[in-house]
Design a protein around this motif. Structure first.
Motif, PDB file in Angstrom:
ATOM      1  N   GLU A 161      33.773  35.507  37.466  1.00  0.00           N
ATOM      2  CA  GLU A 161      34.717  34.713  36.675  1.00  0.00           C
ATOM      3  C   GLU A 161      34.049  34.155  35.424  1.00  0.00           C
ATOM      4  OE1 GLU A 161      37.754  30.919  37.152  1.00  0.00           O
ATOM      5  OE2 GLU A 161      36.404  31.458  38.795  1.00  0.00           O
ATOM      6  N   VAL A 210      39.804  38.600  44.083  1.00  0.00           N
ATOM      7  CA  VAL A 210      38.728  39.348  44.719  1.00  0.00           C
ATOM      8  C   VAL A 210      39.350  40.562  45.378  1.00  0.00           C
ATOM      9  CG1 VAL A 210      36.961  39.356  46.505  1.00  0.00           C
ATOM     10  CG2 VAL A 210      37.286  37.329  45.073  1.00  0.00           C
ATOM     11  N   ALA A 260      32.141  35.986  43.208  1.00  0.00           N
ATOM     12  CA  ALA A 260      33.389  35.825  42.452  1.00  0.00           C
ATOM     13  C   ALA A 260      33.213  34.801  41.329  1.00  0.00           C
ATOM     14  CB  ALA A 260      34.518  35.412  43.391  1.00  0.00           C
ATOM     15  N   CYS A 306      35.833  40.149  41.133  1.00  0.00           N
ATOM     16  CA  CYS A 306      34.833  40.554  42.129  1.00  0.00           C
ATOM     17  C   CYS A 306      35.414  41.665  43.003  1.00  0.00           C
ATOM     18  CB  CYS A 306      34.448  39.343  42.997  1.00  0.00           C
ATOM     19  SG  CYS A 306      33.229  39.707  44.282  1.00  0.00           S
ATOM     20  N   TYR A 321      40.582  31.609  44.872  1.00  0.00           N
ATOM     21  CA  TYR A 321      40.705  33.027  44.537  1.00  0.00           C
ATOM     22  C   TYR A 321      41.760  33.685  45.405  1.00  0.00           C
ATOM     23  CZ  TYR A 321      36.326  32.243  42.066  1.00  0.00           C
ATOM     24  OH  TYR A 321      35.367  31.752  41.220  1.00  0.00           O
TER      25      TYR A 321
END
Length: 676
Positions: A125, A14, A121, A53, A32
């Motif tokens: 993904e 991210v 996120a 993201c 993440y």
């Protein structure tokens, strides 16, 4: 949904852009990595497949957050974006949403911010994983030899593999197999069957797994193994996923193995059957040999030689192998018939050989001997074995008694018949092994056999479509040379061919389905003339478009595709080929010699006013006649070079040298028997 990204080379990341004070504290996101950058340029440089993201403030040193989102979308639309508004931001939630980003209220922090970023996120993904899977699927479709496809519930293609050796897959998209089949003249039954299987799986939900189907016939037979699985979305059948692969090689190997097993079983019965006659000769003459009869020893030696010949012949026949022979095999059938009768005949039977002494059949001797031997044996009474055979004679008729066996010539082969002798229970068609031997030998040469009643009440066995030459009227007086003048397409060709002449070489390109059966499609370079004619050429080469592609010389009654004709030429995969159509509107028959292609590259066709004789040569000097038939040709004839690719939408190119078309003066008299 599978998250493929995290299993590759980098953990999903991210990216946080701008002042953290405007965003709030993010202590960390489970699963993440977090990466912080100060401005939009650095953020754009940091984009990659690992970034799933981007969280940005709306106020950046070099641009607004909304502007950054637009640039991110242009670069990689799989990335999820969030824009955090601040008190000085002029962007509203509607403006942020319009560029595809998620609006984050000012000073949203703590768990609520982390939850929003975590969800974004996860979406990024999943999109990234879907794209990777899609790319992998596309590469899989392109690289695999098998055919993979996806269809909707109507059976229309939405995706299909592109292995590189089949048509452009875009030609399939949006169409059903029935529509694709209708676009092909030949219909393609495998496409129709594929559509039926598709709709069955759509309607029932029952998959088809590793089902093998056979299509075509003869040498064109092929096998396809296919699996069709239901494609479901949210529990509903949306279409099918299919996999197909050719398994012809496997099934041909299986068939060949079974054929060899059957052949080995046949060989035992064949040997036992055909060794009866020479073994009986041994039995009859053995006692005489013990008594010192020198002639008996000669007969025993002959019987021993015959047994060895029988075994060699049967090994060839049962093996069913058509080796690429190094020369054109022709045998004198009258000579073989006389030789066999010396062993088989009895004192109650007479043979009449109504075939010229120098008549030849274009086939191995190992094929002719089993045919004649078993047909002769069917006509000899059972008690033939009890008598000691008389000496052989060199005349056309060897007298043995009142029963008569005849062997004679047909226009496209030969026949064997016997008269009504009152003992018909041992005819060849009533002797299972003998008839099987004859059938196998006939089929191996692509000949045909019919059994009819003879005129005097006996049986007549006619062997047709046999390459045979009985006579040639020669020498011929020449009557001038003729040049090839016209180039034309005969029949229904999808591609127009061409022909050029330069430095003594004709280069001819032609397409067409075939010159065989009811098809007569090819490129023709010809001249039109009256009367008997001879055409010769040397075939320098032919493209290997198809094993049965054709290039040679032809004579025909007209340019109509149903005209009578004769032809001799070569194929890339089956050596020299002879073609005949002896009746207007009839079908074209074919025979191949299966010798090494290009060895006998000189070709000759002679029309003497009645018959067409085909010959080949390795040097253009010594000609070997291979076939001869009567072909009705009325008025002017069309003679020249013919080329056919046997692949409708592909051109085959052949090169011809030393082309000569010579008019002939022929008197139909007794000048026959010029076979060498």
């Amino acid at each position: 949904m599978t998250s493929l990204r995290r299993y590759l080379d980098a953990d999903p990341t991210v990216l946080v852009v701008g002042s953290s004070s405007c965003i709030g504290d993010i202590d960390g996101l489970p699963e993440y990595d977090l990466s912080f950058v100060a401005d939009g340029d650095v953020a754009l440089d940091a984009l990659g497949e690992h970034v799933v993201c981007v969280l940005t403030t709306d106020s950046l040193p070099d641009r607004t957050g909304v502007e950054l989102v637009r640039e991110i979308r242009d670069t990689d639309d799989a990335v999820s974006t969030l824009v955090a508004a601040d008190e000085d931001s002029g962007a509203s939630a509607a403006e942020i949403g319009a560029v595809g980003a998620q609006y984050v209220p000012p000073n949203l922090g703590g768990d609520r911010l982390e939850t929003a970023v975590q969800a974004a996120a996860k979406r990024g993904e999943h999109r990234r994983s879907d794209r990777l899977l899609s790319d992998a699927f596309e590469q899989f479709l392109a690289a695999n030899e098998e055919t993979f496809y996806v269809k909707n519930a109507e059976g229309r293609y939405v995706a299909v593999s592109d292995p590189g050796n089949r048509p452009d897959p875009s030609a399939f998209l949006g169409k059903t197999d029935l529509e694709l089949s209708a676009e092909r003249e030949e219909g393609l039954p495998n496409l129709k069957r594929r559509h039926e299987d598709t709709m069955s799986v759509v309607e029932t939900g029952e998959p088809i797994v590793a089902d093998v189907q056979q299509f075509g016939s003869g040498e064109a037979t092929f096998w396809i193994e296919h699996t069709v699985l239901p494609w479901t979305v949210d529990g509903e059948i949306t279409g099918v996923i299919g996999i197909e692969r050719g398994v012809s090689s496997r099934y041909r190997d299986r068939q060949e193995m079974q054929t060899r097993i059957d052949q080995l079983e046949q060989f035992t019965s064949y040997v036992a059957h055909d060794l009866r006659s020479p073994l009986q000769v041994v039995s009859n003459y053995l006692e005489l040999a013990r008594e010192g009869d020198d002639e008996a020893f000669e007969r025993l030696e002959e019987a021993n030689d015959r047994m060895q010949q029988l075994i060699d012949d049967l090994e060839t026949l049962v093996g069913g192998e058509s080796d690429h022979i190094e020369d054109i095999r022709t045998v004198r059938i009258a000579e073989i018939a006389r030789d066999l009768w010396g062993v088989i005949g009895s004192d109650r039977t007479t043979i009449e050989i109504d075939i010229p002494e120098k008549a030849v059949v274009s086939a191995p001797e190992s094929t002719i001997r089993p045919i004649l031997e078993n047909l002769f044996r069917s006509a000899v009474p059972d008690e033939r074995q009890s008598a000691v055979p008389d000496e052989r004679q060199s005349a056309g008729s060897i007298e043995r008694g009142s029963n008569v066996v005849r062997i004679g010539a047909l226009d496209d082969g030969f026949y064997v018949e016997h008269d009504s002798r009152g003992d018909t229970e041992h005819d060849v068609d009533d002797t299972e092994t003998g008839f099987e031997i004859v059938e196998n030998a006939v089929q191996a040469q692509n000949w045909t056999m019919t059994v009819v009643d003879a005129a005097d009440g006996g049986r007549r066995y006619e062997i047709n479509n046999c390459m045979m030459v009985t006579d040639r009227r020669c020498p011929f007086e020449t009557a001038g040379e003729h040049a090839l003048e016209t180039v034309a397409s005969v029949g229904d060709v999808h591609l127009e061919g061409d022909a050029t002449y330069e430095d003594g070489i004709w280069t001819v390109s032609g397409a067409g389905n075939d010159i065989y059966d009811s098809r007569n499609d090819f490129q023709f370079v010809y001249t039109e003339l009256d009367g008997p004619v001879r055409i010769r050429t040397r075939l320098l080469g032919i493209d290997d478009i198809n094993p049965y592609s054709k290039a040679g010389i032809m004579i025909r009654d007209s340019l109509s595709d149903d005209a009578t004709h004769g032809y001799v030429g070569q194929t890339p995969g089956h050596g020299t080929e002879a073609l005949w159509c002896t009746e207007t509107g009839g079908t074209t028959t074919s025979q191949q010699l299966e010798e090494v292609t290009g060895q006998a590259d000189w070709l000759e066709l002679v029309y003497d006013g009645e018959r067409v004789t085909l010959s080949v040569s390795t040097d253009g000097e010594a000609w070997v006649p291979i076939d001869q038939r009567s072909v009705p040709l009325s008025g002017p004839v069309y003679v020249g070079l013919a080329v056919c690719s046997v692949v409708p939408r592909a051109l085959c190119t052949a090169r011809f040298a030393n082309v000569s078309v010579t008019g002939l003066q022929v008197e139909i008299d007794d000048r026959v028997g010029c076979l060498s």
